[in-house]
Design an enzyme around this catalytic site. Structure first.
Site, PDB file in Angstrom:
ATOM      1  N   HIS B  39       0.846  -1.191   0.000  1.00 38.27           N
ATOM      2  CA  HIS B  39       0.000   0.000   0.000  1.00 38.27           C
ATOM      3  C   HIS B  39       0.883   1.243   0.000  1.00 38.27           C
ATOM      4  O   HIS B  39       1.501   1.577   1.001  1.00 38.27           O
ATOM      5  CB  HIS B  39      -0.916   0.000   1.226  1.00 38.27           C
ATOM      6  CG  HIS B  39      -1.823  -1.198   1.259  1.00 38.27           C
ATOM      7  ND1 HIS B  39      -1.406  -2.438   1.700  1.00 38.27           N
ATOM      8  CD2 HIS B  39      -3.113  -1.364   0.872  1.00 38.27           C
ATOM      9  CE1 HIS B  39      -2.407  -3.307   1.597  1.00 38.27           C
ATOM     10  NE2 HIS B  39      -3.452  -2.684   1.106  1.00 38.27           N
ATOM     11  N   GLY B 128      -3.619  -4.014  11.202  1.00 37.36           N
ATOM     12  CA  GLY B 128      -4.040  -4.436   9.866  1.00 37.36           C
ATOM     13  C   GLY B 128      -5.533  -4.680   9.889  1.00 37.36           C
ATOM     14  O   GLY B 128      -6.274  -4.071   9.124  1.00 37.36           O
ATOM     15  N   HIS B 270      -4.688   3.648  -2.960  1.00 38.97           N
ATOM     16  CA  HIS B 270      -4.720   2.933  -1.685  1.00 38.97           C
ATOM     17  C   HIS B 270      -3.801   1.714  -1.707  1.00 38.97           C
ATOM     18  O   HIS B 270      -3.122   1.421  -0.737  1.00 38.97           O
ATOM     19  CB  HIS B 270      -6.151   2.476  -1.358  1.00 38.97           C
ATOM     20  CG  HIS B 270      -6.232   1.581  -0.172  1.00 38.97           C
ATOM     21  ND1 HIS B 270      -6.406   2.051   1.114  1.00 38.97           N
ATOM     22  CD2 HIS B 270      -6.133   0.237  -0.052  1.00 38.97           C
ATOM     23  CE1 HIS B 270      -6.406   1.033   1.953  1.00 38.97           C
ATOM     24  NE2 HIS B 270      -6.254  -0.080   1.275  1.00 38.97           N
ATOM     25  N   ARG B 366     -17.424 -19.912  38.089  1.00 40.28           N
ATOM     26  CA  ARG B 366     -17.289 -18.437  38.052  1.00 40.28           C
ATOM     27  C   ARG B 366     -17.089 -17.907  39.463  1.00 40.28           C
ATOM     28  O   ARG B 366     -16.339 -16.966  39.695  1.00 40.28           O
ATOM     29  CB  ARG B 366     -18.497 -17.787  37.377  1.00 40.28           C
ATOM     30  CG  ARG B 366     -19.810 -18.011  38.098  1.00 40.28           C
ATOM     31  CD  ARG B 366     -20.963 -17.279  37.410  1.00 40.28           C
ATOM     32  NE  ARG B 366     -22.232 -17.661  37.981  1.00 40.28           N
ATOM     33  CZ  ARG B 366     -23.240 -16.820  38.218  1.00 40.28           C
ATOM     34  NH1 ARG B 366     -23.128 -15.543  37.941  1.00 40.28           N
ATOM     35  NH2 ARG B 366     -24.370 -17.249  38.731  1.00 40.28           N
ATOM     36  N   GLU B 420     -17.579  -5.539  24.561  1.00 43.38           N
ATOM     37  CA  GLU B 420     -16.710  -6.721  24.619  1.00 43.38           C
ATOM     38  C   GLU B 420     -15.502  -6.550  23.703  1.00 43.38           C
ATOM     39  O   GLU B 420     -14.376  -6.923  24.056  1.00 43.38           O
ATOM     40  CB  GLU B 420     -17.477  -7.981  24.218  1.00 43.38           C
ATOM     41  CG  GLU B 420     -18.671  -8.313  25.104  1.00 43.38           C
ATOM     42  CD  GLU B 420     -19.929  -7.542  24.723  1.00 43.38           C
ATOM     43  OE1 GLU B 420     -19.919  -6.833  23.688  1.00 43.38           O
ATOM     44  OE2 GLU B 420     -20.931  -7.641  25.459  1.00 43.38           O
ATOM     45  N   HIS B 482     -27.618 -16.893  24.130  1.00 37.38           N
ATOM     46  CA  HIS B 482     -26.637 -16.701  25.195  1.00 37.38           C
ATOM     47  C   HIS B 482     -25.891 -17.985  25.546  1.00 37.38           C
ATOM     48  O   HIS B 482     -25.057 -17.982  26.442  1.00 37.38           O
ATOM     49  CB  HIS B 482     -27.326 -16.163  26.454  1.00 37.38           C
ATOM     50  CG  HIS B 482     -27.745 -14.727  26.363  1.00 37.38           C
ATOM     51  ND1 HIS B 482     -28.486 -14.234  25.324  1.00 37.38           N
ATOM     52  CD2 HIS B 482     -27.523 -13.660  27.193  1.00 37.38           C
ATOM     53  CE1 HIS B 482     -28.705 -12.937  25.505  1.00 37.38           C
ATOM     54  NE2 HIS B 482     -28.133 -12.565  26.625  1.00 37.38           N
TER      55      HIS B 482
END
Lengths: 676, 676
Positions: B39, B128, B270, B366, B420, B482
């Site tokens: 590039h 990237g 580009h 947990r 997240e 979920h």
């Protein structure tokens, strides 16, 4: 017990709507309490907004839940599912009886923890993973614009409404959705932001300081603040919203857990409100006393029935307009809305296959994909293509598609921008809306960015086609950040998703036919680099449709089977040639789609992969999953090996990478010899 | 040939810097041309901004590239890698000689297609995949603030600079990063947006209409427009940026492919500019004629050397301050910056294990994770925890951590919000900066949202710990959106990532010790539901460290081996009890970490998984990958089976789901019997 929660005076000024909203609140409270699980606070907070929307604005008819021209209502904040179930129940959707409300979150009920598309009528999309519904809605609004341009406003002329929470707006996908919608000036898209200032960890001010209205306005939306408990204010805002020429975000200032004595406006109200005092107090605060759980007074039910009846008239008017269309036009619209591929698709693909078998072009499968699309797009005019800013690389745009834009709604190609996630979610929305067959491209490695939406394509079973090029180290110099090695495994591990990795132009055409005829989503993993033709004898049958097939039978006595996909079929064929020269009879099996092979009967599978010969898999990707075909339940070879990647790739011309990582015909032949 | 490209007059007013920038341009042109890949346009467009930054502002010393208090420079627009390589080369980084520039994008070079962390000094992160660098930088800036608060401004007092392109800003992760940085008021973070108006598909106006400055300002940033070719304007803007109290975005209006006769300001610039005329024309336009490729005049090299020397003085001053610290303080700082766990960690975990083996608590893993963290956080004070708005569910916050915020930089817990992806990318940045050990929580299913950053954790080999709870259908009522089923396969397929699925509190503690002592990233897949203790006899050895081990030996003559992970170890043990009652001797192997088992020698692996007995795997997830251990190269059982999921989950109380999907001790025992 504290029953003195302050209910805003304006909420009470429209007694009828306040009572209707309270029915929603109570259903949420009671269902969550019965399940001892769920989210009470959001339905309680947004009940007034939802009531006004369904009472006066939403274009819907519970008697015709799949009516083409209904408004789409998306509960992006899917955890508040009881709001949606309550609305569907009270407006009389047949499959949402009280039994379902009482069975909230129980095995086999339609009322899952989060709204699941396909479980019940009126659930327009599966939500719960935050931000997805909002981004689906962008796709629905795109579909509405495109279909209105194609078939006219007499057939398609509706809005898409979204209730989104803070969680939706904090997820990155929301930005991709918002900026895409703003750029495309989707004025039929109206987002009702549940601005309650609360998330699971506490006040939103703990985690975010964004001026959401300014943020939306920065991307071409118009916004307005709304008192989420003032029915007059809501009414005015919804009417205003429908008159705008840009997408609209209404910031609905609400009280989460509205009425709950100690929990209103707290993070604890986000989840399940189960304390008896709290429930009693919340009911007392809204004047809902002396009633059994799930009991809704007849007068309130009648008001909800009236709200539902409103749509029947609009639907009848529409039906009359639709009936006035030519039968062919009606059939065409019904067909595309049902997601059925046109009859001409199969013949177009067959014709193309014949030509390709003759010409035997050496070409990249991404180019082969473009060649296939050039035949398909003209005969299947409901396709709507696109790419996440890799049009020239993904080869997704064919001649004469035009570009869908704010100025041209007839265009059939969407420049999605550098928004893989937003693209995938929008594709889901387009497919869910019906009427169009979306496909979109990016590099296979960037399936990662779209992963939550791809999963939802599979979970919902919608026909979206992911065109994922540059599918291995064959990408070359861009290096390991751009070279998928684990992505085929990730996608194949996902239930309900067909992953195609065709070996040449003929297989690519076959994969396209299957993808566009499927009831669920597909991924086409395509090469950057050129590949030789391996299917040079024409057969009418779609071989890819069987998942795996014998591409080349052993010449000498069969001692080995090499199983390969995509670009490595060439390597398998070269290895076969080497081995046959040594009198080691070698069959080559091309296995472009594991899922479809899995679906074949045992007899066919054993015919393709017999237990006797040694078996070697070859794929420029990690081994994960391959053992199943090599020696697992679905395989049965006594001795098996694999030639592929063991870690990430590298940056270099691709031929050097193949050599460097040992994915060569020599290595495959050596593995066969080792096993023999 | 057209050599009359208009070079803005202001670019020429600072002849020295213009020449320095042109050296960057020419290196990019020549390297890309030599590789025939890469590039060119972005380095040519941003060369002036980068020159002023490195010449006068960036705090760096090529002789001490890992200097704790250096500024961090992140090229988020990683495709412009030649800009970074050119800067490192010209400023004299030892491992970035001309040989490397000439070997751009070739096998074994340090100059990969995109900057790869670890390939060469001065590459602060792998970029990237778009948006990642920007989001990493947020983590770096968090680390700087936290370390300054802990160790003082005499030790940590630097900035984080980012060059980001339109692609970075369109990716959703950028929104999560921007809003987090704004909320946390990370004033040492300065983003230089390469506002060139071009992306791969064409003009940015094709895909986006966002007012980027307004967008950033909506989230608490300050912004300023900069002429990216006016050295005085750039100089003033960079100085201004460093004086701000909020994060800064400078909108640098640039010309992509600056100087290229026909390609400047076009999408074609580009990628790789390879035409001889175009290259010659671009060089002519900047007055760079009559030189061989890669040739940089000595005077320009000298100017770059002077820019590099500037940092040596600052570094010497810093070194003197550092030397004045107590040796213990110095050692502590060096240790945490090197990412070495403290010696006390092992003993704290051992002590905890002894207690847990005695108490044999029935608890969710947990919760066990929280119990472990409660012991670890006090002895490993460089941990910095967090959660994507699931603190109470992920059990990630222990007492006395405090909360990291704009007001309190000493807090060790970050409320990441519903971000997240941004969390994972920030954790990468925190780890890359050094000095802190980040961990962060979400539901395992939402690993999907963070997937691109998790992959980069693995590719870079940084110590990040993903605490992923609710790791199966054991999540229950929230339903299939979920409930992970394919996520373990996805994560295990990813090279360089340790995936732990502990079976009880002891295994959880062991997993934490390994994760925090590792050189790379870890995922801890943890249950929502309670599990019985299975490790009730204390051993000092970290059993999880061997990946899989014999948890319970067969009592009757060994006929079967059941292999299980996490919550299904309980089921395996119950199946064993049933089978032993029938005199079917059954070994149970707990296999909490496939990757570590894979790393054991063949002898150990065969000892744990001997070839004779039938073998059944059990895991509440899809089978993908399991065949390897059941009958594949790494396994060798003659007969093998698997009990797990075959599709998506459902919404119901979890005990019902386990029954409904047939993941029970009865089913496992039946499978053993079937195979026998």
């Amino acid at each position: 017990m504290n029953t003195t929660t302050e209910i805003p005076a304006e909420a009470r000024t429209d007694a009828r709507r306040f009572a209707m909203a309270n029915a929603l609140r109570v259903l949420a409270l009671d269902a969550v309490a019965a399940a001892n699980s769920g989210h009470s606070g959001m339905p309680m907070g947004m009940a007034d907004v939802a009531t006004v929307l369904f009472d006066s604005h939403l274009r819907f008819d519970p008697k015709a839940p799949r009516w083409h021209d209904r408004d789409r209502f998306v509960l992006s904040a899917g955890h508040g599912s009881m709001l949606l179930y309550g609305l569907l129940h009270l407006t009389g959707y047949e499959d949402m009886g009280e039994d379902q409300i009482r069975a909230f979150r129980q095995l086999g009920s339609r009322t899952a923890g989060h709204p699941e598309f396909g479980h019940a009528a009126g659930i327009e999309t599966t939500t719960g993973p935050l931000g997805q519904g909002l981004a689906n809605a962008v796709g629905m609004a795109i579909a509405e614009e495109a279909l209105r341009a194609r078939f006219g406003a007499r057939v398609f002329d509706h809005h898409t409404w979204v209730i989104a929470g803070d969680g939706c707006l904090m997820e990155g996908v929301s930005q991709e959705a918002i900026t895409l919608a703003g750029h495309l000036a989707l004025s039929r898209l109206i987002v009702l932001w549940d601005d309650n200032g609360i998330s699971i960890d506490g006040k939103v001010s703990l985690t975010d300081s964004t001026d959401q209205r300014a943020r939306f306005e920065a991307s071409g939306w118009v916004t307005r603040a709304v008192n989420a408990h003032d029915h007059a204010d809501i009414e005015a805002a919804l009417a205003w919203a429908k008159a705008q020429k840009q997408p609209v975000m209404l910031a609905c200032k609400s009280h989460i857990g509205f009425g709950a004595p100690t929990l209103q406006d707290t993070a604890k109200a986000h989840g399940a409100i189960t304390g008896a005092d709290e429930i009693a107090g919340a009911k007392a605060a809204i004047g809902w006393e002396g009633k059994a759980p799930f009991e809704i007074p007849a007068a309130i039910r009648a008001d909800w029935a009236r709200a539902a009846a409103r749509g029947a008239e609009a639907r009848a008017e529409w039906q009359a307009r639709f009936a006035a269309l030519t039968p062919a036009r009606q059939a065409e619209i019904d067909r595309v809305m049902a997601g059925e591929a046109p009859k001409k698709l199969a013949s177009a693909v067959r014709k193309l296959k014949r030509r390709l078998a003759e010409e035997a072009p050496k070409m990249a499968t991404r180019k082969a994909s473009e060649v296939a699309l050039a035949e398909i797009n003209p005969v299947m005019r409901e396709t709507i293509g696109g790419s996440a800013d890799l049009t020239g690389s993904n080869n997704t745009r064919t001649a004469d598609l035009g570009v869908f834009s704010a100025a041209d709604r007839k265009g059939r190609y969407i420049h999605y921008g550098i928004r893989e996630h937003g693209m995938a979610a929008a594709m889901n929305g387009i497919a869910l809306h019906g009427g169009l067959a979306p496909y979109g491209g990016t590099f296979l490695c960037f399936a990662d960015y779209a992963r939550p939406s791809i999963r939802l394509s599979a979970l919902m079973g919608v026909r979206t086609v992911y065109v994922m090029t540059h599918d291995s180290i064959g990408l070359g110099e861009d290096g390991p950040t751009h070279q998928p090695v684990e992505h085929l495994a990730m996608l194949r591990a996902t239930p309900g998703l067909n992953v195609f990795r065709p070996a040449d132009a003929v297989e690519t055409a076959e994969a396209w036919e299957l993808a566009l005829s499927a009831a669920g989503p597909s991924v086409l993993a395509l090469t950057r680099q050129n590949l030789p033709a391996v299917r040079t004898a024409h057969v009418n049958r779609n071989e890819v449709g069987r998942g795996a097939y014998i591409l080349a039978e052993a010449e000498a006595k069969r001692a080995a089977v090499i199983v390969a996909t995509g670009s490595e079929v060439e390597i398998a064929m070269a290895a076969k040639a080497m081995l046959e020269a040594e009198e080691i009879g070698t069959r080559v099996v091309s296995m472009p789609c594991w899922e479809l092979f899995e679906a074949q009967d045992e007899t066919y599978r054993r015919r393709v992969l017999p237990p006797g010969p040694v078996r070697v898999g070859v794929e420029a990707a990690v081994r994960t999953g391959w053992d199943r075909w090599l020696c697992g339940e679905r395989g049965s070879a006594k001795k098996a090996g694999f030639v592929g990647m063991e870690g990430f790739g590298a940056s270099a011309p691709y031929q050097e990478l193949y050599k460097s990582f040992g994915i060569t015909a020599e290595a495959v032949a050596a593995e066969v010899r080792r096993l023999l």
